[in-house]
Design an enzyme around this catalytic site. Structure first.
Site, PDB file in Angstrom:
ATOM      1  N   ASN A 168       7.694  -8.378   8.599  1.00 13.56           N
ATOM      2  CA  ASN A 168       8.047  -7.289   7.696  1.00 13.56           C
ATOM      3  C   ASN A 168       9.534  -6.974   7.827  1.00 13.56           C
ATOM      4  O   ASN A 168       9.977  -6.427   8.833  1.00 13.56           O
ATOM      5  CB  ASN A 168       7.203  -6.051   8.023  1.00 13.56           C
ATOM      6  N   SER A 195      12.461   0.470   6.318  1.00 12.41           N
ATOM      7  CA  SER A 195      12.515   1.575   7.276  1.00 12.41           C
ATOM      8  C   SER A 195      13.541   1.310   8.373  1.00 12.41           C
ATOM      9  O   SER A 195      13.926   2.226   9.094  1.00 12.41           O
ATOM     10  CB  SER A 195      11.135   1.800   7.908  1.00 12.41           C
ATOM     11  N   CYS A 199       1.677   4.888   8.328  1.00 10.13           N
ATOM     12  CA  CYS A 199       2.628   3.837   7.985  1.00 10.13           C
ATOM     13  C   CYS A 199       3.073   3.148   9.268  1.00 10.13           C
ATOM     14  O   CYS A 199       3.198   3.785  10.314  1.00 10.13           O
ATOM     15  CB  CYS A 199       3.833   4.443   7.259  1.00 10.13           C
ATOM     16  N   GLY A 250       0.817  -1.204   0.000  1.00 13.87           N
ATOM     17  CA  GLY A 250       0.000   0.000   0.000  1.00 13.87           C
ATOM     18  C   GLY A 250       0.852   1.256   0.000  1.00 13.87           C
ATOM     19  O   GLY A 250       0.487   2.264  -0.603  1.00 13.87           O
TER      20      GLY A 250
END
Length: 560
Positions: free
Chosen positions: A439, A443, A217, A107
């Site tokens: 995940n 980041s 996010c 997304g």
């Protein structure tokens, strides 16, 4: 109309008989091993009522969902991992499927590069709700096309040597798992979004427990989660939609509670342990009133931030059990302070689901007076409650979500193996066979987080403790940016040499099929369709004599 002439569609007994047969078919479907760990809060009859009269068909995405389940089950048995990354477009898809067995649609990437409004932005899920389903369809249609193209080429071979020259068959039909964010609204929006994903080719979707109106996010600050039961209702809605559509859609339940600092409502007792309140009885004016008064008096943003910091410090913001411990330690009448605190914590903990009423009752019994604790005083301007998540909070929520989803996933702020292990053990203590997702976020500062050898083994170590599906959400974006930055710089300096040597020659050396981009795009396949339509010949075939791709034969050292 008399009973003698009434047809089955208008005869109640016949209608009920037909519905009963359909419900029995659904029960047989639900009895398959695939659904052994799935909880449904509705009956087969409920689903029959919500289906139309059109014959039940199997969506292509459901076939892909079965393939995804088989893939994950194999990895689970072998202690291995399905590792993938967020793909941007069909070019990336056709290259990654040679090496990876699932595909991820992010997304975040869609928000920044593919919004159906054509207005880019950060990952706040404020793009139109068909954005990610459209990207799924874009990729799925490309998968089907390249699969057809490959099969036509392989079946056109007349000798084994010709077939061998094409190389091993590529499985273009890798299952797609897509980002459903928070569902883009209420439960009717969740239902419609799920329907779009099923219709457009998604084998699986993930849905998170953030508030849809405050979505961030998973690696931004200010994340607000919704009550546990509210997210369970989302998960139930996803599965219900899939059942109505006779789809085996794979559902991943994500929780952002590990680093959440806000909660939309205090209605669910399971959240009460994690809600922050003021523990100083001298503070009686709500934070929002203090800030509103200062703002009306002309205070600047910096001044308001300082006022909030000072107010929070004076209010002594605590969780209830922390406020209880502080007041026990401050009580001169309690001698065995550690014992009293331990007794409280033995009955009230991160996984007990005790309500504020139960906590207050026990605190009063042990302390001899009411524990001062007010979770309304520090509420945010939006009316949100302050929340202190953490790994145990993520475990609590994952356990609550697990019966309604195929996989669970907690979003974390660092690639911390011990934290991942704690989460896995917490989930599997109650659900021993539950699959988990992880995940591998870009980041995270990976070079800073761990040395290269540990980076190399990290995925496998996670796989050994149950994380069967792992993904780098934005690897497509970052590899794209790096490649174009490098090529643009070299092209500006060296002209066509940069392309000829840095791109084209490397495509030849490494056997990248996009070297022959006309063939990759399906020109030969479409020519075959034209010829078939015109009796075997076509004077307008695009790959006939004169096409410049003839320059790329088997020479030039190309592997193609």
């Amino acid at each position: 109309m008399s009973p003698s002439v009434r047809d089955a569609r208008n005869d109640l007994a016949s209608l009920q008989q037909q519905a009963a047969a359909e419900a029995e078919d659904i029960r047989r479907w639900w009895s398959q091993p695939r659904w052994a760990g799935t909880k449904r809060v509705y009956t087969a009859e409920d689903i029959v009522k919500r289906r139309g009269t059109f014959p039940v068909v199997e969506y292509p995405s459901s076939v892909m969902a079965d393939k995804l389940v088989e893939t994950l089950a194999r990895h689970s048995r072998n202690g291995t991992v399905s590792q993938t990354f967020g793909v941007l477009d069909p070019v990336q898809m056709t290259q990654m499927v040679k090496y990876l067995d699932t595909i991820y649609v992010s997304g975040w990437q869609c928000s920044a590069t593919a919004s159906t409004s054509n207005e880019p932005g950060p990952d706040l899920a404020d793009y139109p709700m068909d954005t990610v389903p459209n990207k799924v369809e874009h990729l799925f249609m490309a998968q089907l096309f390249h699969d057809r193209k490959q099969r036509e080429a392989r079946l056109s071979c007349t000798t084994q040597r010709e077939l061998d020259q094409l190389g091993p068959e590529i499985d273009y039909l890798r299952p797609i798992v897509a980002d459903a964010d928070t569902g883009h609204g209420g439960l009717t929006a969740v239902f419609k979004l799920t329907k779009m994903f099923i219709e457009r080719g998604a084998a699986g979707i993930h849905m998170e427990d953030q508030s849809s109106s405050n979505k961030k996010c998973g690696h931004m600050a200010g994340r607000c989660v919704i009550p546990v039961q509210e997210h369970i209702s989302r998960l139930v809605t996803v599965r219900m939609c899939a059942d109505v559509m006779h789809s085996n859609l794979v559902l991943v339940a994500r929780t952002d509670s590990e680093a959440a600092t806000l909660l939309s409502s205090n209605i669910d007792a399971r959240d009460h342990y994690y809600i922050v309140g003021a523990s100083n009885p001298e503070v009686t004016v709500p934070l929002i009133e203090v800030l509103d008064a200062a703002q009306q008096a002309g205070a600047s943003g910096d001044r308001l931030a300082q006022l909030e910091e000072d107010w929070c410090k004076k209010a002594k913001l605590r969780l209830f059990h922390e406020a209880f411990a502080d007041q026990v330690n401050a009580s001169p009448s309690i001698k065995d302070k550690a014992g009293v605190i331990a007794k409280f914590n033995s009955q009230i903990g991160p996984q007990t689901g005790a309500s504020i009423r139960e906590m207050r009752k026990l605190g009063r019994e042990l302390l001899g007076q009411d524990v001062y604790f007010d979770w309304d005083l520090p509420r945010a301007r939006e009316g949100l409650y302050r929340y202190k998540g953490g790994t145990q909070c993520a475990i609590m929520r994952a356990r609550a979500f697990a019966p309604y989803a195929d996989l669970v996933w907690f979003e974390s702020n660092f690639p911390d193996f011990q934290q991942a292990k704690e989460f896995a053990q917490g989930v599997r203590e109650k659900f021993p066979n539950k699959w988990m997702a992880y995940n591998l976020s870009p980041s995270f500062n990976w070079p800073k987080a761990m040395p290269p050898k540990e980076q190399e083994n990290y995925i496998q170590r996670l796989g050994e403790i149950g994380y069967v599906w792992q993904f780098i959400t934005l690897a497509g974006l970052h590899t794209n940016a790096l490649a174009i930055d490098n090529f643009s710089r070299e092209f500006s300096r060296f002209g066509m040499r940069a392309y000829a040597q840095g791109i084209q020659q490397r495509e030849m050396d490494e056997g990248v099929d996009v070297l022959k981009h006309q063939k990759w795009a399906g020109a030969e396949y479409v020519d075959s369709i034209l010829k078939l339509a015109q009796g075997g010949v076509s004077s307008t075939a695009s790959m006939g004599k004169g096409v410049t791709e003839e320059q790329f034969g088997s020479s030039n050292g190309a592997k193609l």
